[in-house]
Motif scaffolding. Structure first.
Motif, PDB file in Angstrom:
ATOM      1  N   GLY A  52     -14.370  16.200  61.369  1.00  0.00           N
ATOM      2  CA  GLY A  52     -14.315  14.791  61.760  1.00  0.00           C
ATOM      3  C   GLY A  52     -15.616  14.114  61.419  1.00  0.00           C
ATOM      4  O   GLY A  52     -16.637  14.778  61.209  1.00  0.00           O
ATOM      5  N   SER A  53     -15.584  12.796  61.364  1.00  0.00           N
ATOM      6  CA  SER A  53     -16.833  12.059  61.146  1.00  0.00           C
ATOM      7  C   SER A  53     -16.740  10.663  61.741  1.00  0.00           C
ATOM      8  O   SER A  53     -15.669  10.228  62.162  1.00  0.00           O
ATOM      9  CB  SER A  53     -17.203  12.005  59.661  1.00  0.00           C
ATOM     10  N   PHE A  54     -17.882   9.990  61.752  1.00  0.00           N
ATOM     11  CA  PHE A  54     -18.027   8.639  62.304  1.00  0.00           C
ATOM     12  C   PHE A  54     -17.680   8.595  63.803  1.00  0.00           C
ATOM     13  O   PHE A  54     -17.319   7.546  64.331  1.00  0.00           O
ATOM     14  CB  PHE A  54     -17.164   7.615  61.533  1.00  0.00           C
ATOM     15  N   GLY A  55     -17.751   9.728  64.483  1.00  0.00           N
ATOM     16  CA  GLY A  55     -17.457   9.780  65.918  1.00  0.00           C
ATOM     17  C   GLY A  55     -15.972   9.701  66.231  1.00  0.00           C
ATOM     18  O   GLY A  55     -15.574   9.732  67.397  1.00  0.00           O
ATOM     19  N   GLU A  56     -15.141   9.618  65.201  1.00  0.00           N
ATOM     20  CA  GLU A  56     -13.724   9.341  65.431  1.00  0.00           C
ATOM     21  C   GLU A  56     -12.944  10.517  66.016  1.00  0.00           C
ATOM     22  O   GLU A  56     -11.886  10.330  66.606  1.00  0.00           O
ATOM     23  CB  GLU A  56     -13.073   8.867  64.120  1.00  0.00           C
ATOM     24  N   GLN A  57     -13.452  11.732  65.844  1.00  0.00           N
ATOM     25  CA  GLN A  57     -12.744  12.906  66.377  1.00  0.00           C
ATOM     26  C   GLN A  57     -13.559  13.573  67.486  1.00  0.00           C
ATOM     27  O   GLN A  57     -13.512  14.779  67.681  1.00  0.00           O
ATOM     28  CB  GLN A  57     -12.439  13.896  65.244  1.00  0.00           C
ATOM     29  N   VAL A  58     -14.312  12.766  68.210  1.00  0.00           N
ATOM     30  CA  VAL A  58     -15.130  13.245  69.337  1.00  0.00           C
ATOM     31  C   VAL A  58     -14.659  12.507  70.597  1.00  0.00           C
ATOM     32  O   VAL A  58     -14.551  11.286  70.580  1.00  0.00           O
ATOM     33  CB  VAL A  58     -16.634  12.955  69.072  1.00  0.00           C
ATOM     34  N   TYR A  59     -14.328  13.273  71.660  1.00  0.00           N
ATOM     35  CA  TYR A  59     -13.713  12.670  72.842  1.00  0.00           C
ATOM     36  C   TYR A  59     -14.469  13.053  74.108  1.00  0.00           C
ATOM     37  O   TYR A  59     -14.907  14.191  74.245  1.00  0.00           O
ATOM     38  CB  TYR A  59     -12.256  13.136  72.964  1.00  0.00           C
ATOM     39  N   LEU A  60     -14.572  12.111  75.037  1.00  0.00           N
ATOM     40  CA  LEU A  60     -15.190  12.369  76.341  1.00  0.00           C
ATOM     41  C   LEU A  60     -14.073  12.376  77.385  1.00  0.00           C
ATOM     42  O   LEU A  60     -13.342  11.391  77.521  1.00  0.00           O
ATOM     43  CB  LEU A  60     -16.223  11.276  76.653  1.00  0.00           C
ATOM     44  N   LEU A  61     -13.939  13.497  78.105  1.00  0.00           N
ATOM     45  CA  LEU A  61     -12.794  13.660  79.008  1.00  0.00           C
ATOM     46  C   LEU A  61     -13.257  13.985  80.418  1.00  0.00           C
ATOM     47  O   LEU A  61     -14.175  14.789  80.605  1.00  0.00           O
ATOM     48  CB  LEU A  61     -11.888  14.761  78.445  1.00  0.00           C
ATOM     49  N   HIS A  62     -12.586  13.354  81.380  1.00  0.00           N
ATOM     50  CA  HIS A  62     -13.097  13.380  82.757  1.00  0.00           C
ATOM     51  C   HIS A  62     -12.345  14.291  83.712  1.00  0.00           C
ATOM     52  O   HIS A  62     -12.798  14.528  84.816  1.00  0.00           O
ATOM     53  CB  HIS A  62     -13.122  11.955  83.316  1.00  0.00           C
ATOM     54  N   SER A  63     -11.168  14.773  83.314  1.00  0.00           N
ATOM     55  CA  SER A  63     -10.386  15.597  84.252  1.00  0.00           C
ATOM     56  C   SER A  63      -9.548  16.615  83.482  1.00  0.00           C
ATOM     57  O   SER A  63      -9.356  16.493  82.259  1.00  0.00           O
ATOM     58  CB  SER A  63      -9.437  14.696  85.043  1.00  0.00           C
TER      59      SER A  63
ATOM     60  N   ILE B 294      -7.897  16.334  79.683  1.00  0.00           N
ATOM     61  CA  ILE B 294      -8.153  17.382  78.679  1.00  0.00           C
ATOM     62  C   ILE B 294      -6.839  17.909  78.111  1.00  0.00           C
ATOM     63  O   ILE B 294      -6.670  18.019  76.896  1.00  0.00           O
ATOM     64  CB  ILE B 294      -8.999  18.530  79.287  1.00  0.00           C
ATOM     65  N   ILE B 295      -5.890  18.196  79.009  1.00  0.00           N
ATOM     66  CA  ILE B 295      -4.589  18.728  78.573  1.00  0.00           C
ATOM     67  C   ILE B 295      -3.905  17.733  77.630  1.00  0.00           C
ATOM     68  O   ILE B 295      -3.365  18.102  76.581  1.00  0.00           O
ATOM     69  CB  ILE B 295      -3.664  18.994  79.801  1.00  0.00           C
ATOM     70  N   THR B 296      -3.951  16.452  77.992  1.00  0.00           N
ATOM     71  CA  THR B 296      -3.311  15.427  77.148  1.00  0.00           C
ATOM     72  C   THR B 296      -3.956  15.392  75.768  1.00  0.00           C
ATOM     73  O   THR B 296      -3.270  15.297  74.743  1.00  0.00           O
ATOM     74  CB  THR B 296      -3.453  14.030  77.821  1.00  0.00           C
ATOM     75  N   LYS B 297      -5.290  15.489  75.744  1.00  0.00           N
ATOM     76  CA  LYS B 297      -5.994  15.443  74.448  1.00  0.00           C
ATOM     77  C   LYS B 297      -5.662  16.665  73.595  1.00  0.00           C
ATOM     78  O   LYS B 297      -5.360  16.556  72.416  1.00  0.00           O
ATOM     79  CB  LYS B 297      -7.518  15.337  74.696  1.00  0.00           C
TER      80      LYS B 297
END
Ligand SMILES: Nc1ncnc2c1ncn2[C@@H]1O[C@H](COP(=O)(O)OP(=O)(O)O)[C@@H](O)[C@H]1O
Ligand SMILES: [Mg+2]
Length: 296
Positions: free
Chosen positions: A152-163, A167-170
């Motif tokens: 990935g690049s440009f931050g597009e495939q980087v995710y911040l997850l809170h629960s 996480i499961i959905t992602k």
């Protein structure tokens, strides 16, 4: 004899970022007395047979001495190396850099400070996500945590997850692709340092700050400003570049706890236009100088 070079860029990707990079390298080469030809990766077909290894419709005599490989077509880069051409960066360095999992494996091997990372086993991609494994990742890394796709690049495939649920959905959404879990570094929220390494030195650097997102990438809205790295930061960026055996790279540093620096990413094919706009320093000049030094 002056070396004869090609610049290869991706002929399929939209936008002119990739051609722009190639032209910056070409201009710097011209300034240094070297003519370089720009080619699209998809204009070159690698040919393999029992007694043949080459490029379709090209004689050996038409091949260059060296290539600046501004693309991630590892197979083509390797084919050129197998033909005896020196490729910058090497196919191996580009391959490791392109794959975030491989990059962190090399960084950890070389004791480069980095955020704690867990590689998602292939078992996560079966469609039936094992909650226990996700819970283990949370136990190790805490919440929120970061998920990054390996490619990935440009931050597009980087995710911040809170629960756990997020996480499961992602994981469900990205299933089939390799990815990793990573400790989120809150002290670096929306902020990172980009150091451009060429050979053994940092030639330019900038700070990127995004007040609207945890990702500092300029494409996600990060604002750039000129930055003068400390000796330690420069040494860390050079060590990270060496860990993947790259000749040059854009290294992203995160601001860790206790103001420590952590390596976030090593980009073997970092775009250098933003860096020029921000700092007035043309990394292409240094890259070409370095290459001619290696070849001589
Ligand atoms: N572990 C982390 N903690 C905090 N922020 C992070 C972390 N990893 C990445 N980031 C932020 O996300 C941005 C993009 O991540 P990065 O790994 O560099 O992927 P990309 O290749 O898409 O640029 C980084 O520049 C940084 O601002
Ligand atoms: Mg990055």
């Amino acid at each position: 004899m002056k070396p004869n070079g090609w610049i290869i860029y991706n002929g399929n990707l939209p936008g002119n970022k990739f051609l722009d990079y190639a032209e910056m390298i070409q201009e710097s080469a011209t300034k240094q007395g070297i003519d370089m030809k720009i080619l699209k990766n998809n204009a070159l077909l690698s040919l393999l047979a029992t007694d043949q290894l080459g490029i379709v419709q090209l004689d050996k005599a038409e091949l260059p001495d060296f290539v600046v490989f501004a693309d991630k077509d590892i197979y083509l880069a390797r084919q050129l190396e197998l033909l005896g051409i020196t490729v910058f960066n090497s196919s191996k360095a580009i391959e490791i850099s392109d794959d975030k999992i491989a990059s962190y494996q090399y960084m950890a091997t070389h004791n480069i400070p980095m955020p704690k990372t867990i590689v998602a086993p292939k078992i996560f991609t079966t469609g039936n996500i094992d909650h226990k494994l996700v819970e283990k990742a949370i136990e190790q890394l805490g919440l929120p945590l970061i998920i990054k796709e390996a490619f990935g690049s440009f931050g597009e495939q980087v995710y911040l997850l809170h629960s756990l649920e997020e996480i499961i959905t992602k994981i469900d959404a990205i299933q089939g692709k390799p990815y990793l879990f990573q400790q989120f570094i809150p002290s670096s929220y929306g902020k990172d340092l980009r150091l451009q390494v060429v050979g053994n030195q940092v030639v330019a650097a900038m700070e990127r700050v995004n007040i609207n997102d945890f990702r500092a990438n300029v494409t996600s809205g990060g604002a750039m400003s000129v930055y003068t790295p400390t000796k330690e930061e420069a040494a860390l960026a050079v060590a990270a570049t060496k860990a993947i055996n790259a000749d040059f790279a854009g290294v992203d540093l995160l601001i860790g706890p206790d103001d420590k620096r952590l390596v976030c990413e090593i980009n073997s094919n970092a775009h250098i236009r933003n860096l020029l706009d921000c700092t007035g320093i043309n990394a292409a000049d240094y890259i070409m100088e370095h290459i001619l030094g290696v070849l001589s």
